[in-house]
Structure formats: structure tokens, C-alpha cells
Enzyme design. Structure first.
Site, PDB file in Angstrom:
ATOM      1  N   SER A 128     -65.361-105.261 -21.774  1.00 48.99           N
ATOM      2  CA  SER A 128     -64.717-104.626 -22.926  1.00 48.99           C
ATOM      3  C   SER A 128     -64.390-103.173 -22.632  1.00 48.99           C
ATOM      4  O   SER A 128     -65.145-102.475 -21.970  1.00 48.99           O
ATOM      5  CB  SER A 128     -65.630-104.681 -24.150  1.00 48.99           C
ATOM      6  OG  SER A 128     -65.000-103.982 -25.212  1.00 48.99           O
ATOM      7  N   LYS A 182     -69.966-111.407 -25.145  1.00 50.49           N
ATOM      8  CA  LYS A 182     -68.650-110.761 -25.309  1.00 50.49           C
ATOM      9  C   LYS A 182     -67.921-111.325 -26.525  1.00 50.49           C
ATOM     10  O   LYS A 182     -67.247-110.587 -27.267  1.00 50.49           O
ATOM     11  CB  LYS A 182     -67.797-110.950 -24.041  1.00 50.49           C
ATOM     12  CG  LYS A 182     -66.361-110.400 -24.180  1.00 50.49           C
ATOM     13  CD  LYS A 182     -66.339-108.895 -24.331  1.00 50.49           C
ATOM     14  CE  LYS A 182     -65.094-108.207 -24.790  1.00 50.49           C
ATOM     15  NZ  LYS A 182     -63.787-108.651 -24.568  1.00 50.49           N
ATOM     16  N   HIS A 185     -69.416-109.636 -29.426  1.00 46.70           N
ATOM     17  CA  HIS A 185     -68.899-108.257 -29.409  1.00 46.70           C
ATOM     18  C   HIS A 185     -67.542-108.238 -30.111  1.00 46.70           C
ATOM     19  O   HIS A 185     -67.272-107.402 -30.971  1.00 46.70           O
ATOM     20  CB  HIS A 185     -68.771-107.775 -27.955  1.00 46.70           C
ATOM     21  CG  HIS A 185     -67.925-106.551 -27.774  1.00 46.70           C
ATOM     22  ND1 HIS A 185     -66.539-106.586 -27.856  1.00 46.70           N
ATOM     23  CD2 HIS A 185     -68.247-105.261 -27.535  1.00 46.70           C
ATOM     24  CE1 HIS A 185     -66.053-105.376 -27.682  1.00 46.70           C
ATOM     25  NE2 HIS A 185     -67.072-104.548 -27.480  1.00 46.70           N
ATOM     26  N   ASN A 186     -66.686-109.184 -29.754  1.00 45.37           N
ATOM     27  CA  ASN A 186     -65.347-109.217 -30.357  1.00 45.37           C
ATOM     28  C   ASN A 186     -65.404-109.594 -31.829  1.00 45.37           C
ATOM     29  O   ASN A 186     -64.608-109.094 -32.632  1.00 45.37           O
ATOM     30  CB  ASN A 186     -64.442-110.196 -29.599  1.00 45.37           C
ATOM     31  CG  ASN A 186     -63.924-109.588 -28.308  1.00 45.37           C
ATOM     32  OD1 ASN A 186     -64.540-108.686 -27.759  1.00 45.37           O
ATOM     33  ND2 ASN A 186     -62.812-110.084 -27.819  1.00 45.37           N
ATOM     34  N   GLU A 189     -66.180-106.552 -33.528  1.00 46.23           N
ATOM     35  CA  GLU A 189     -64.926-105.763 -33.455  1.00 46.23           C
ATOM     36  C   GLU A 189     -63.973-106.171 -34.598  1.00 46.23           C
ATOM     37  O   GLU A 189     -63.425-105.311 -35.293  1.00 46.23           O
ATOM     38  CB  GLU A 189     -64.311-106.040 -32.081  1.00 46.23           C
ATOM     39  CG  GLU A 189     -62.979-105.421 -31.783  1.00 46.23           C
ATOM     40  CD  GLU A 189     -62.523-105.844 -30.361  1.00 46.23           C
ATOM     41  OE1 GLU A 189     -63.247-105.578 -29.381  1.00 46.23           O
ATOM     42  OE2 GLU A 189     -61.444-106.459 -30.242  1.00 46.23           O
TER      43      GLU A 189
HETATM   44  N1  LIG Z   1     -56.079-106.633 -22.861  1.00 48.16           N
HETATM   45  C1  LIG Z   1     -57.290-106.279 -23.244  1.00 48.16           C
HETATM   46  O1  LIG Z   1     -57.506-105.266 -23.929  1.00 48.16           O
HETATM   47  C2  LIG Z   1     -58.475-107.076 -22.841  1.00 48.16           C
HETATM   48  C3  LIG Z   1     -58.332-108.319 -22.244  1.00 48.16           C
HETATM   49  N2  LIG Z   1     -59.440-109.036 -21.880  1.00 48.16           N
HETATM   50  C4  LIG Z   1     -59.324-110.335 -21.234  1.00 48.16           C
HETATM   51  O2  LIG Z   1     -59.050-110.097 -19.840  1.00 48.16           O
HETATM   52  C5  LIG Z   1     -58.174-111.107 -19.320  1.00 48.16           C
HETATM   53  C6  LIG Z   1     -56.906-110.437 -18.794  1.00 48.16           C
HETATM   54  O3  LIG Z   1     -56.293-109.768 -19.883  1.00 48.16           O
HETATM   55  P1  LIG Z   1     -54.908-109.003 -19.764  1.00 48.16           P
HETATM   56  O4  LIG Z   1     -54.949-108.057 -18.616  1.00 48.16           O
HETATM   57  O5  LIG Z   1     -54.611-108.479 -21.115  1.00 48.16           O
HETATM   58  O6  LIG Z   1     -53.872-110.117 -19.344  1.00 48.16           O
HETATM   59  P2  LIG Z   1     -53.379-111.460 -20.069  1.00 48.16           P
HETATM   60  O7  LIG Z   1     -54.468-112.068 -20.860  1.00 48.16           O
HETATM   61  O8  LIG Z   1     -52.098-111.180 -20.747  1.00 48.16           O
HETATM   62  O9  LIG Z   1     -53.102-112.405 -18.787  1.00 48.16           O
HETATM   63  C7  LIG Z   1     -52.074-112.111 -17.893  1.00 48.16           C
HETATM   64  C8  LIG Z   1     -52.479-112.440 -16.473  1.00 48.16           C
HETATM   65  O10 LIG Z   1     -52.846-113.824 -16.364  1.00 48.16           O
HETATM   66  C9  LIG Z   1     -52.075-114.391 -15.304  1.00 48.16           C
HETATM   67  N3  LIG Z   1     -51.821-115.802 -15.547  1.00 48.16           N
HETATM   68  C10 LIG Z   1     -51.476-116.379 -16.709  1.00 48.16           C
HETATM   69  N4  LIG Z   1     -51.307-117.697 -16.544  1.00 48.16           N
HETATM   70  C11 LIG Z   1     -51.552-117.955 -15.233  1.00 48.16           C
HETATM   71  C12 LIG Z   1     -51.568-119.132 -14.449  1.00 48.16           C
HETATM   72  N5  LIG Z   1     -51.303-120.316 -14.986  1.00 48.16           N
HETATM   73  N6  LIG Z   1     -51.867-119.014 -13.151  1.00 48.16           N
HETATM   74  C13 LIG Z   1     -52.160-117.807 -12.616  1.00 48.16           C
HETATM   75  N7  LIG Z   1     -52.180-116.664 -13.302  1.00 48.16           N
HETATM   76  C14 LIG Z   1     -51.890-116.738 -14.600  1.00 48.16           C
HETATM   77  C15 LIG Z   1     -50.809-113.587 -15.310  1.00 48.16           C
HETATM   78  O11 LIG Z   1     -50.109-113.767 -14.111  1.00 48.16           O
HETATM   79  P3  LIG Z   1     -48.522-113.572 -14.070  1.00 48.16           P
HETATM   80  O12 LIG Z   1     -48.285-112.105 -13.944  1.00 48.16           O
HETATM   81  O13 LIG Z   1     -48.094-114.344 -12.903  1.00 48.16           O
HETATM   82  O14 LIG Z   1     -47.960-114.125 -15.358  1.00 48.16           O
HETATM   83  C16 LIG Z   1     -51.354-112.196 -15.499  1.00 48.16           C
HETATM   84  O15 LIG Z   1     -51.884-111.674 -14.314  1.00 48.16           O
HETATM   85  C17 LIG Z   1     -57.918-112.066 -20.486  1.00 48.16           C
HETATM   86  O16 LIG Z   1     -58.859-113.101 -20.449  1.00 48.16           O
HETATM   87  C18 LIG Z   1     -58.156-111.200 -21.717  1.00 48.16           C
HETATM   88  O17 LIG Z   1     -58.514-111.959 -22.852  1.00 48.16           O
HETATM   89  C19 LIG Z   1     -60.711-108.540 -22.034  1.00 48.16           C
HETATM   90  C20 LIG Z   1     -60.897-107.323 -22.600  1.00 48.16           C
HETATM   91  C21 LIG Z   1     -59.818-106.504 -23.075  1.00 48.16           C
HETATM   92  O1  LIG Z   2     -61.414-108.388 -25.792  1.00 52.09           O
HETATM   93  C1  LIG Z   2     -60.688-107.543 -26.238  1.00 52.09           C
HETATM   94  C2  LIG Z   2     -61.231-106.273 -26.762  1.00 52.09           C
HETATM   95  O2  LIG Z   2     -62.632-106.261 -26.767  1.00 52.09           O
HETATM   96  C3  LIG Z   2     -59.227-107.817 -26.243  1.00 52.09           C
HETATM   97  O3  LIG Z   2     -58.438-106.708 -26.546  1.00 52.09           O
HETATM   98  C4  LIG Z   2     -58.919-108.967 -27.144  1.00 52.09           C
HETATM   99  O4  LIG Z   2     -57.598-109.411 -26.916  1.00 52.09           O
HETATM  100  C5  LIG Z   2     -59.079-108.590 -28.617  1.00 52.09           C
HETATM  101  O5  LIG Z   2     -59.025-109.733 -29.414  1.00 52.09           O
HETATM  102  P1  LIG Z   2     -57.732-110.109 -30.277  1.00 52.09           P
HETATM  103  O6  LIG Z   2     -56.559-110.089 -29.305  1.00 52.09           O
HETATM  104  O7  LIG Z   2     -58.021-111.464 -30.803  1.00 52.09           O
HETATM  105  O8  LIG Z   2     -57.597-109.050 -31.340  1.00 52.09           O
END
Ligand SMILES: NC(=O)C1=CN([C@@H]2O[C@H](COP(=O)(O)OP(=O)(O)OC[C@H]3O[C@@H](n4cnc5c(N)ncnc54)[C@H](OP(=O)(O)O)[C@@H]3O)[C@@H](O)[C@H]2O)C=CC1
Ligand SMILES: O=C(CO)[C@H](O)[C@H](O)COP(=O)(O)O
Length: 465
Positions: A128, A182, A185-186, A189
Site C-alpha cells: 500500500s 491488505k 487495510h483497503n 480505507e
Molecule cells: N494503483 C494503486 O494505487 C495500487 C495498486 N495495487 C495493486 O498493484 C497491482 C498493479 O497495479 P497498477 O500498477 O495500478 O496496475 P494495473 O492494476 O492497472 O495493472 C496493469 C499491469 O498489469 C499488466 N497486465 C494486465 N493484464 C495482463 C496479462 N493478461 N498478462 C500480463 N500482464 C498483464 C499490464 O501489462 P500491459 O502493460 O501489457 O497491459 C500492466 O503492467 C494491482 O494488483 C493493483 O490492484 C496495490 C496498491 C496500490
Molecule cells: O490498494 C489500493 C490502495 O491501498 C489501490 O489504490 C486500490 O485500487 C484501491 O481500491 P479501489 O480501486 O477499489 O478504490
């Protein structure tokens, strides 16, 4: 050929920033399904860091030192299974896969079991902190194969946020413990975000404050609360739209999306028979927000509520109390669910340590996490935070301050679902007597479900008519 300490797959917001963070202390190789993203990353974000860009899985795998450590920062759900399947032909015994995304905890259990059968070690790691945290130090919640954690602990510790109590990372337990924590945590959140949204709604509709004024109010309250979510809310209120110069918050549509972790928290709470009404209110509020068109049509069919006249100074003090009160309840619900889950799934969670690693880097970091740690230090098996020395008196005082706020909100047609749910949860938990005797009687009346009595042991049935 140089071998890199760790590999990371997935170069979206989180993966890019985490890779840059890790690269400060460890050599890292990165790969992304879409090649152009990797190229952009290397060209625009990477400077002198030791980051290798791989443009094929074989190249990626062969760039890693054995046993290989591969972190996945990809979209949760099916993509994680697809990527694991595509990696399997190249992996060897004892390699470690670290899923750093928001995977559902049951998926993590399934993947861990399948991979263990193949000799691959697996860690389900909640991370997070969003974009900023990933780069500068997130809160990291690892669970899974314990001896695998020992092998990646230094990398995770170096990447994590730091407080004077140490790095915001700690091995939380076996199997899906990290992803479960986690998820909760969410859930917390979601609860706190909704509490803040309701206060914002009251401030604009009843007190008719302008965003700049609301920003000042939130910033002033936060001198005491020291909450990241309050801090960003204050900043959001102050932000002007670069295109129009108007306040950006006023231009954003009132429809909130979600990716699942809040809903899963509620689903798990129901499965485990534990109430988390404030968190649930956060999920419900997003669902209701999403039917915007229906709300617009409904609004035309009802009279507009008349705004309650309130004493501004007094009601601001009540709103501050509501923020404290409902936030404590959101944490209390989350920790209670963690305790139930820990007992059910044998996670053996250390709640004090969880509160410690949430103290910095993560989205729910706040000044409340210090007294929460003290409460668990006093009693590591607490049933609820609400009866602890750290919170009992404050909750009591603040609950009494919420009645005028809640009635003037209702009068003004402003829903305070999460704040109201928090108060009702508190009132229910401190009620010696609840009306469930009537529920028992009703169930027995219509369905012969039997009931228990106060004055005799056993189960009873009555022919009610
Ligand atoms: N954004 C946030 O604030 C937070 C996110 N997370 C978690 O972290 C993870 C990454 O989040 P985030 O950076 O936002 O990105 P996304 O959740 O938007 O995922 C995008 C990534 O996943 C890849 N991807 C999607 N489908 C496939 C597939 N079929 N095969 C291979 N690669 C794939 C994409 O590759 P490509 O570029 O090729 O499409 C890209 O690298 C997620 O699980 C998210 O829930 C956790 C905490 C905070
Ligand atoms: O894990 C997170 C923060 O801690 C991500 O930002 C997550 O995507 C937040 O949840 P939602 O998209 O459902 O608001």
C-alpha cells in the site's frame, strides 16, 4: 552474463515506481507484456539505476540469479494466473514468486498450493502507498512460505517506508495472511474515505462552505489526527482545475468506481459472521453513487430538503468528533475481522505489528495507529478496540456529540451512512440488551426455528397462534 537479484513483471503505476525504489539498493530486471511500456520506462524514468529491461520472458528469466525472485505487479485476477502459467516452463525448484498486487486471498491460497506442489515458493504480498509510496517507501504486508520471506526480506525492508520503529514490513503469517491483511487495510480505507466524503457533503450542503474553506478545516483538524486521507482531502479541496481555473473538486462527477477489495472485505466478513457496518457503508455508498442517472431522475420527484440552521462553530466541532469517532470504529471493525479471520484460517496474526507497519507508507496511516499499537501491547488478544483505555472515554464523549449532527444532516437530506453506521455499531456493541429476543420469536413463529430462553437452558418451540 550479469545476474540480477530480483525480477519484476508489470510496469504500470505501481511496478515502475517499485522497480525504481528497489533499484536504489538492489539490482533488478524488469519485464512488461506490452513492450512499448518498458521502452518508455527505460527512456523516461530510468537514469543511472541498475535496471535491466527484458523484452522476452526467456531473456527476463535468464537474467535472474537463482533461486529466482520474481515480483508480479500486475492487474489482479486472471492476469496473475496467466503470467504464472507462462513463467512455469522456465522456473526451477525453489524459485520464489512474489505477488505484490491486490489479489483475492482465496486465489492466493490456491496459487500457493499449486506452486508448492511444483516446488515453487510463493508469497502473497499486500503493498500500500499508491504511486508515491511505491517510489518512496510503501507499507508491505507479506504472507506465504516463511522461509521464502527470509530470502527476500532484505529487499522488501530496503524498499519499505521507515519509522523510528523500523521498516514498515513484517512477515504476517502463512498462506494468504498478507493479502488478507491488505484486503482489510483497503476495507478500512473505504470506510475512512466515505466518512470524509460525508463530512465534505455536510460542509458544502449545510454549512455552505467553499472548497478553499473546507480545505482549511480539514488541514486544521489534521494537525491532531495526522491522517494521510485527511491530508489529501485538504489538498484536494484547494486544487484548481488547470483547464478552467475553477475548483477541480466541483468539476469531478459524483460516481465512484472500485476494484474489489472493499467488496471482498464485506463478503469475507459475512462469511465469517463478523459485522463491519462502517466499512460496508463505504462499499454501499460507491454502489449508490454509480447510479447517477437514476438519482437525477429520482431527485426530480421529491421536494428538496430544507437546510438545517446550525451554529457553525458548534457543528464544526461535532464534525471533527464524527471524523475521529467513525475512523476509530472503522479501524476497530477491521481489526475485529482480522482477529476472526486469523482464528479461522490459522494466520496467527500479530495485530500490534500490523498497526506498526501501517504507521507509514500506506493509505490508512494516521495518528490513531500509535494508540492502536498500545492497546494491542496491553492485550494482544483484544476482542475490540472500543473498550480499551486508549479509546473508551473518547468514544463515549464523542458519541454523545453526534446526535445534533445526525439529526441536522437528516433534516437537510444529507446521508451520513458511514458515520451513522459507526455510531449504531458502537451503540449495539455497548448494549447489554438488544431486541434479538423478538427476532428469535419471529423465526420460531413463522418457521418453527426454536428459541432459547433467559430463565431455562435448552431449545424451545411455541405454537404462537
Ligand atoms: N494503483 C494503486 O494505487 C495500487 C495498486 N495495487 C495493486 O498493484 C497491482 C498493479 O497495479 P497498477 O500498477 O495500478 O496496475 P494495473 O492494476 O492497472 O495493472 C496493469 C499491469 O498489469 C499488466 N497486465 C494486465 N493484464 C495482463 C496479462 N493478461 N498478462 C500480463 N500482464 C498483464 C499490464 O501489462 P500491459 O502493460 O501489457 O497491459 C500492466 O503492467 C494491482 O494488483 C493493483 O490492484 C496495490 C496498491 C496500490
Ligand atoms: O490498494 C489500493 C490502495 O491501498 C489501490 O489504490 C486500490 O485500487 C484501491 O481500491 P479501489 O480501486 O477499489 O478504490
Amino acid at each position: 552474463m550479469k545476474k540480477y537479484e530480483i525480477g519484476l513483471i508489470g510496469l504500470s503505476v505501481m511496478g515502475q515506481n517499485l522497480a525504481l525504489n528497489i533499484a536504489r539498493n538492489h539490482s533488478i530486471s524488469v519485464y512488461n507484456r506490452t513492450e512499448s511500456k518498458t521502452k518508455d520506462f527505460i527512456k523516461n524514468k530510468v537514469d543511472k539505476q541498475e535496471i535491466k529491461a527484458a523484452y522476452g520472458l526467456e531473456d527476463f528469466i535468464s537474467s535472474l540469479a537463482k533461486p529466482r525472485k520474481i515480483m508480479l505487479m500486475i492487474k489482479a485476477g486472471k492476469p496473475v494466473d496467466l503470467v504464472i502459467d507462462s513463467l512455469l516452463p522456465y522456473l526451477s525448484k525453489d524459485d520464489i514468486i512474489i505477488d505484490g498486487g491486490n489479489s483475492h486471498f482465496e486465489d492466493t491460497n490456491r496459487r500457493l498450493k499449486n506452486l508448492e506442489e511444483k516446488g515453487i515458493r510463493y508469497l502473497g504480498v499486500g503493498i500500500s502507498g499508491g504511486e508515491y509510496g511505491a517510489l518512496h517507501g510503501p507499507s508491505i504486508m507479506p504472507g506465504g512460505t516463511k522461509e521464502a520471506y527470509a530470502e527476500v526480506a532484505d529487499i522488501l525492508k530496503d524498499a519499505a517506508a521507515k519509522t523510528d520503529k523500523g521498516a514498515c514490513v513484517s512477515y504476517l503469517g502463512p498462506k494468504s495472511a498478507g493479502h488478507y491483511v491488505k484486503m482489510i487495510h483497503n476495507g478500512i480505507e473505504y470506510g475512512i474515505m466515505e466518512i470524509l466524503a460525508e463530512i465534505y457533503d455536510y460542509l458544502r450542503k449545510v454549512l455552505q462552505l467553499k472548497p478553499d474553506e473546507m480545505g482549511d478545516v480539514f488541514a486544521e483538524w489534521n494537525q491532531e489526527l495526522d491522517s494521510y486521507l485527511v491530508e489529501i482531502t485538504a489538498k484536494i479541496m484547494k486544487k484548481n482545475d488547470p483547464k478552467t481555473g475553477k475548483k477541480l473538486i466541483d468539476l469531478i462527477l459524483d460516481k465512484a468506481k472500485h476494484k474489489g477489495t472493499g467488496k471482498w472485505s464485506v463478503q469475507s466478513a459475512l462469511d465469517l459472521g463478523t459485522a463491519i457496518p462502517t466499512i460496508n457503508a463505504g462499499v454501499n455508498a460507491r454502489l449508490v453513487s454509480s447510479i447517477k442517472q437514476e438519482r437525477v431522475e429520482n431527485a426530480a420527484q421529491f421536494d428538496k430538503s430544507s437546510r438545517a440552521l446550525v451554529d457553525k462553530k458548534e457543528i464544526l466541532s461535532q464534525l471533527k468528533s464524527a471524523l475521529y469517532f467513525a475512523s476509530v470504529i472503522a479501524y476497530a471493525e477491521g481489526f475485529k475481522l482480522l482477529k476472526t479471520a486469523s482464528e479461522e484460517y490459522n494466520y496467527n496474526l500479530n495485530y500490534k505489528e500490523i498497526a506498526r507497519i501501517w504507521e507509514d507508507g500506506c493509505i490508512i496511516r494516521s495518528g490513531l495507529l500509535e494508540p492502536i499499537q498500545q492497546a494491542f501491547a496491553d492485550n494482544m488478544n483484544l476482542n475490540t478496540l472500543i473498550t480499551t483505555e486508549q479509546f473508551k472515554d473518547q468514544l463515549n464523549v464523542k458519541a454523545n456529540q453526534l446526535t445534533e449532527l445526525i439529526s441536522t444532516a437528516a433534516q437537510s437530506g444529507v446521508p451520513l451512512t458511514a458515520i451513522h453506521s459507526a455510531l449504531d455499531y458502537f451503540n449495539s456493541l455497548k448494549s447489554e440488551e438488544l431486541p434479538a429476543n423478538l427476532i428469535q420469536a419471529q423465526r420460531d413463529f413463522f418457521g418453527a426455528h426454536t428459541y432459547q430462553r433467559r430463565d431455562e437452558k435448552g431449545t424451545f418451540h411455541t405454537n404462537w397462534e
